[in-house]
Design an enzyme around this catalytic site. Sequence first.
Site, mmCIF file in Angstrom:
data_model
loop_
_atom_site.group_PDB
_atom_site.id
_atom_site.type_symbol
_atom_site.label_atom_id
_atom_site.label_comp_id
_atom_site.label_asym_id
_atom_site.label_seq_id
_atom_site.Cartn_x
_atom_site.Cartn_y
_atom_site.Cartn_z
ATOM 1 N N ASP A 241 53.646 62.647 6.986
ATOM 2 C CA ASP A 241 53.074 63.986 7.055
ATOM 3 C C ASP A 241 52.118 64.032 8.248
ATOM 4 O O ASP A 241 52.294 63.276 9.198
ATOM 5 C CB ASP A 241 52.390 64.376 5.733
ATOM 6 C CG ASP A 241 51.312 63.389 5.303
ATOM 7 O OD1 ASP A 241 50.719 62.720 6.177
ATOM 8 O OD2 ASP A 241 51.038 63.285 4.085
ATOM 9 N N HIS B 29 49.660 60.494 7.428
ATOM 10 C CA HIS B 29 50.027 59.202 6.858
ATOM 11 C C HIS B 29 51.331 58.636 7.423
ATOM 12 O O HIS B 29 52.295 59.380 7.635
ATOM 13 C CB HIS B 29 50.155 59.335 5.333
ATOM 14 C CG HIS B 29 48.942 59.912 4.701
ATOM 15 N ND1 HIS B 29 48.853 61.253 4.338
ATOM 16 C CD2 HIS B 29 47.751 59.350 4.387
ATOM 17 C CE1 HIS B 29 47.661 61.479 3.815
ATOM 18 N NE2 HIS B 29 46.971 60.345 3.842
ATOM 19 N N SER C 57 43.282 57.628 1.111
ATOM 20 C CA SER C 57 44.689 57.950 0.876
ATOM 21 C C SER C 57 45.658 56.929 1.452
ATOM 22 O O SER C 57 46.818 56.877 1.052
ATOM 23 C CB SER C 57 45.023 59.325 1.467
ATOM 24 O OG SER C 57 44.756 59.345 2.859
#
Length: 347
Positions: free
Chosen positions: A322, A325, A32
């Site tokens: 978040d 990240h 991610s």
Amino acid sequence: MGAFLVYTIAIAALCSHANSQLVPAIITFGDSTVDVGNNDYIHTIFKADHPPYGKDFSNREPTGRFCNGKLATDITAENLGFTNYAPAYLSPQASGKNLLLGANFASAGSGYDDNTAELSHVIPLSQQLQYFKEYQSKLASVAGSKNASSIIKEALYLIGAGNSDFLQNYYVNPFLNKHYTVDQYSSILINIFSNFVTSLYGLGARKIGATSLAPTGCLPLARTIFGQHEKGCVSSFNTDAQQFNKKINAAASQLKKQLPGLKLVIFDIYKPIYDLVANPRKYGFVEATRGCCGTGTVETTFLLCNQKSGTCSNSSEFVFWDSVHPSQAANQVLADSLIIEGISLVA
């Protein structure tokens, strides 16, 4: 003074190429931290195709990136002279002349260990490699075999993986942590990394950059779930990350000896992220213990940010977007800190 001089030379080199690309294409694998939207096109709960993701991107809309805006790899592409980003391979944009920019095969929730990806129903690294082989054929159709071979050889290859293997797999998976020590599991991942780099080399790659592990114990998710008895970062997780980073650097040194003509750099993201967390105001940040997006305490569910998430008023003041990240502002600091290593790779 010497470090400053090198930094100045690196900036000058980038500026001199402001209107041209230092490499013909950028090809990306991983999780991610580098996924630009592939998960939008598969059946998984790990998606960033909804607000508030993308709220600070150029079009103010979700892009599939797990961030409020640009990833560190986006900023790196801009630093290398790109005006457009290589598309997510599974997106409709990955066709025609867009393939000349490269391709992004990364999938949020993936890792070096294919089992990590299977837990989240995302694209494992082995499948990402198969997609790369498919991409080579498509590229040859667009650019011609000779030009395609040149692009593949001169392209920059980026690998961002490993954090999910620990946070989403090893630390929470009794089938792993009861049978393997952290050191043993790290060695398994390093072996996969070495085989993956060797496979890329066999397919024509010569300029490869891979990230180290971040200080995983400092991520809001780790602090919330695993750090109940610690005021700061989860120290044991950070120790594990540091030991892994020593191993991946040693593996990279060995690979460069074994594979003629290979340029391989391990981008150290541990130190800059740790410094951001330890000294946020040094970089203009206010908050480094929780994410801008979410409740500020347990924004750690599979939803991460969602359409009902509250967000901070100024994301540039937050190190994290978040629970896992970095924010775009933090990604900018991260990309800037890696500029010298990047120049050494593509020069």
